[in-house]
Design a protein around this motif. Structure first.
Motif, PDB file in Angstrom:
ATOM      1  N   LEU A 159       0.813  -1.220   0.000  1.00  0.00           N
ATOM      2  CA  LEU A 159       0.000   0.000   0.000  1.00  0.00           C
ATOM      3  C   LEU A 159       0.842   1.265   0.000  1.00  0.00           C
ATOM      4  N   ASN A 160       2.162   1.120   0.157  1.00  0.00           N
ATOM      5  CA  ASN A 160       3.045   2.291   0.093  1.00  0.00           C
ATOM      6  C   ASN A 160       2.866   3.059  -1.208  1.00  0.00           C
ATOM      7  N   GLU A 161       2.646   2.324  -2.302  1.00  0.00           N
ATOM      8  CA  GLU A 161       2.615   2.935  -3.624  1.00  0.00           C
ATOM      9  C   GLU A 161       1.327   3.695  -3.903  1.00  0.00           C
ATOM     10  N   LEU A 162       0.303   3.499  -3.081  1.00  0.00           N
ATOM     11  CA  LEU A 162      -0.999   4.099  -3.372  1.00  0.00           C
ATOM     12  C   LEU A 162      -1.106   5.552  -2.929  1.00  0.00           C
ATOM     13  N   GLY A 163      -0.236   5.972  -2.028  1.00  0.00           N
ATOM     14  CA  GLY A 163      -0.302   7.361  -1.610  1.00  0.00           C
ATOM     15  C   GLY A 163      -0.092   7.540  -0.119  1.00  0.00           C
ATOM     16  N   PRO A 164      -0.104   8.802   0.338  1.00  0.00           N
ATOM     17  CA  PRO A 164       0.159   9.074   1.757  1.00  0.00           C
ATOM     18  C   PRO A 164      -0.946   8.618   2.685  1.00  0.00           C
ATOM     19  N   LEU A 165      -2.160   8.463   2.147  1.00  0.00           N
ATOM     20  CA  LEU A 165      -3.305   8.056   2.958  1.00  0.00           C
ATOM     21  C   LEU A 165      -4.127   7.067   2.131  1.00  0.00           C
ATOM     22  N   VAL A 166      -4.397   5.891   2.696  1.00  0.00           N
ATOM     23  CA  VAL A 166      -5.093   4.834   1.964  1.00  0.00           C
ATOM     24  C   VAL A 166      -6.239   4.308   2.822  1.00  0.00           C
ATOM     25  N   ARG A 167      -7.391   4.156   2.202  1.00  0.00           N
ATOM     26  CA  ARG A 167      -8.559   3.641   2.917  1.00  0.00           C
ATOM     27  C   ARG A 167      -8.575   2.119   2.886  1.00  0.00           C
ATOM     28  N   PRO A 177     -15.766   0.099  11.504  1.00  0.00           N
ATOM     29  CA  PRO A 177     -15.535   1.227  10.592  1.00  0.00           C
ATOM     30  C   PRO A 177     -14.364   0.966   9.648  1.00  0.00           C
ATOM     31  N   ASP A 178     -14.333   1.712   8.549  1.00  0.00           N
ATOM     32  CA  ASP A 178     -13.161   1.696   7.688  1.00  0.00           C
ATOM     33  C   ASP A 178     -11.996   2.339   8.437  1.00  0.00           C
ATOM     34  N   VAL A 179     -10.799   1.997   8.011  1.00  0.00           N
ATOM     35  CA  VAL A 179      -9.585   2.510   8.653  1.00  0.00           C
ATOM     36  C   VAL A 179      -8.728   3.177   7.586  1.00  0.00           C
ATOM     37  N   TYR A 180      -8.146   4.321   7.933  1.00  0.00           N
ATOM     38  CA  TYR A 180      -7.275   5.044   7.007  1.00  0.00           C
ATOM     39  C   TYR A 180      -5.823   4.809   7.412  1.00  0.00           C
ATOM     40  N   LEU A 181      -5.064   4.211   6.490  1.00  0.00           N
ATOM     41  CA  LEU A 181      -3.658   3.924   6.739  1.00  0.00           C
ATOM     42  C   LEU A 181      -2.824   5.146   6.396  1.00  0.00           C
ATOM     43  N   VAL A 182      -2.018   5.598   7.361  1.00  0.00           N
ATOM     44  CA  VAL A 182      -1.153   6.763   7.165  1.00  0.00           C
ATOM     45  C   VAL A 182       0.221   6.262   6.742  1.00  0.00           C
ATOM     46  N   ASN A 183       0.608   6.515   5.494  1.00  0.00           N
ATOM     47  CA  ASN A 183       1.891   6.071   4.967  1.00  0.00           C
ATOM     48  C   ASN A 183       2.969   7.135   5.014  1.00  0.00           C
TER      49      ASN A 183
END
Length: 482
Positions: A37-45, A53-59
């Motif tokens: 998920l690093n490649e998807l952006g700084p914040l990934v759902r 709930p959904d979780v937002y991954l902070v990269n």
């Protein structure tokens, strides 16, 4: 619970399943999935299972610094972290609010009260105990014998931390045994309840009963140690004695017994896994990189000159410290933690309402090639001062960051350095032929079974004609770490 509408600028991780979300991917292959998920952006759902709930991954390290440091007052512990802490009681791992204080102020007030127990001078004074325990753990090793290093280091971690936290007390053996039982049941008794919220009642999760009984036994043992220390006037230098002496600075009130026990339970569990999971990884990497191992041995021989390690020696073990830090980069014990927004926040491209669940994956951040060039290469010199100062803030966070950074970080580093110096001064450890490294990512990253063969070494001053052993080098020197 607030309903979070996904911001259009935030990508959603691929592979979500109906009802299960990304839960299957996290259960089957969490480390590779999170790293991808690093490649998807700084914040990934990431989609949560049903009822969660959904979780937002902070990269991004910049966004992580915002969450953990600059805007820390806007966040509380998330479901993941609070779920761990709730097993032990309200402790440093959990936010708490009382006397009209905010969650942030309450956490800071409590942390300041217990900080004295983790003063560097007090931690240094425990070095001989760690060294003796390590010597005793390795006393039965024999040349050419195969040991299960993961098991050996687990028993070392139980004994070292039982003594460091609870001190010399008639209940010490009881604490050690209960701590070992609790640690062995963590995945069965705690992880599945956090990983499958709403999908399984705790009574239906295998291992829950054994975990609950082990936690009850450890709580009883800590309570017995607490009573002993109080009867002796709390004169010891262990963490439990110092918690008995702690006072809140604003009221000069002592901590209640229930609070002391909750803090002690969590500290025992966390400190144990800081040592138990990381030490096998250190020797795994040394075995795979003999040129690194040789530098460690040369430094230890030069600094110690054949004598046992003391606290005063640890600052001089600069390269060995970098080896431990590089091991923590590639193999952090806690690999994913979380936060929850207390107020609406602007985080990178997203406007997130209060109640949004965030996660950050230490494993992912530490293996991001944009932050750590050639990230799979085991390179302790990436932590040389001139190179380390170019790292982005929050690019290296094995113990977290900000006001909620692990309070036991110095304690763990001291224990790791002392144990590594004690073992490496006498032994080379080699993985068994055909061994396949199979890490397991649950609440912490475990090295899995790690059989290793013991090869004794002889102390030699650097410069001695036989100090360097070319025969110990191998093609593994340039292999990337897994």
């Amino acid at each position: 619970m607030s309903v979070v509408v996904p911001p259009p600028a935030v990508p959603t991780a691929p592979g979500a399943l109906p009802l299960l979300g990304h839960g299957v991917k996290l259960l089957r292959d969490p480390l590779d999935f999170m790293a991808s998920l690093n490649e998807l952006g700084p914040l990934v759902r990431m989609r949560g299972p049903v009822f969660t709930p959904d979780v937002y991954l902070v990269n991004s390290p910049e966004l992580l610094h915002q969450v953990l440091v600059t805007d820390a007052r806007s966040y509380s512990q998330a479901r993941i972290t609070a779920g761990i802490g709730s097993q032990f009681g309200i402790s440093l791992v959990m936010d708490m609010s009382f006397d009209g204080l905010t969650l942030f102020a309450s956490h800071l007030r409590h942390r300041r009260a217990v900080q004295a127990a983790f003063h560097p001078h007090r931690i240094a004074s425990r070095t001989p105990a760690v060294r003796r325990a390590t010597q005793e753990a390795a006393a039965g090793w024999r040349a050419g014998a195969t040991i299960l290093l993961d098991k050996e280091m687990a028993h070392l971690a139980y004994g070292v931390n039982a003594r460091a936290v609870c001190g010399d007390t008639p209940a010490l053996s009881q604490v050690t045994a209960a701590l070992g039982a609790l640690s062995s049941q963590t995945t069965a008794g705690m992880y599945w309840r956090l990983a499958l919220p709403g999908l399984a009642h705790p009574k239906h999760v295998p291992g829950t009963g054994r975990f609950v009984r082990a936690l009850r036994d450890l709580r009883c043992a800590v309570r017995a140690a607490l009573s002993h220390h109080r009867s002796q006037g709390a004169r010891g230098d262990d963490v439990l004695s110092l918690l008995l002496q702690a006072r809140y600075s604003d009221t000069d009130e002592p901590l209640e017994d229930q609070q002391i026990i909750a803090d002690t339970l969590f500290l025992l569990w966390a400190a144990t896994h800081g040592l138990k999971e990381v030490l096998p990884h250190v020797f795994y990497e040394l075995a795979r990189h003999p040129h690194v191992e040789q530098r460690v041995h040369d430094e230890i021989d030069s600094v110690l000159k054949g004598r046992p390690v003391e606290a005063e020696d640890l600052p001089a073990l600069e390269y060995t410290r970098r080896v431990v830090k590089e091991t923590l980069r590639l193999h952090p014990a806690p690999w994913m933690l979380g936060r929850r927004t207390l107020v609406p926040v602007q985080l990178g491209p997203a406007e997130l309402p209060a109640g949004t669940e965030l996660a950050y994956c230490t494993y992912t951040v530490h293996r991001n090639p944009a932050l750590h060039p050639d990230p799979l290469r085991f390179d302790p010199d990436r932590f040389l001062p001139d190179r380390a100062k170019t790292l982005a803030r929050c690019a290296d966070i094995p113990f977290g960051a900000g006001v909620r950074k692990c309070i036991g970080d110095t304690l763990t580093m001291n224990q790791l350095l002392t144990a590594v110096a004690t073992i490496a001064a006498r032994w080379r450890l080699r993985t068994e032929p055909g061994h396949r490294y199979r890490p397991r990512a649950r609440i912490v990253i475990s090295p899995g079974p790690m059989p290793m063969t013991c090869h004794p070494r002889t102390f030699l001053l650097p410069g001695h004609p036989t100090a360097h052993r070319p025969d110990m080098c191998s093609a593994h020197e340039t292999e990337p770490s897994q």
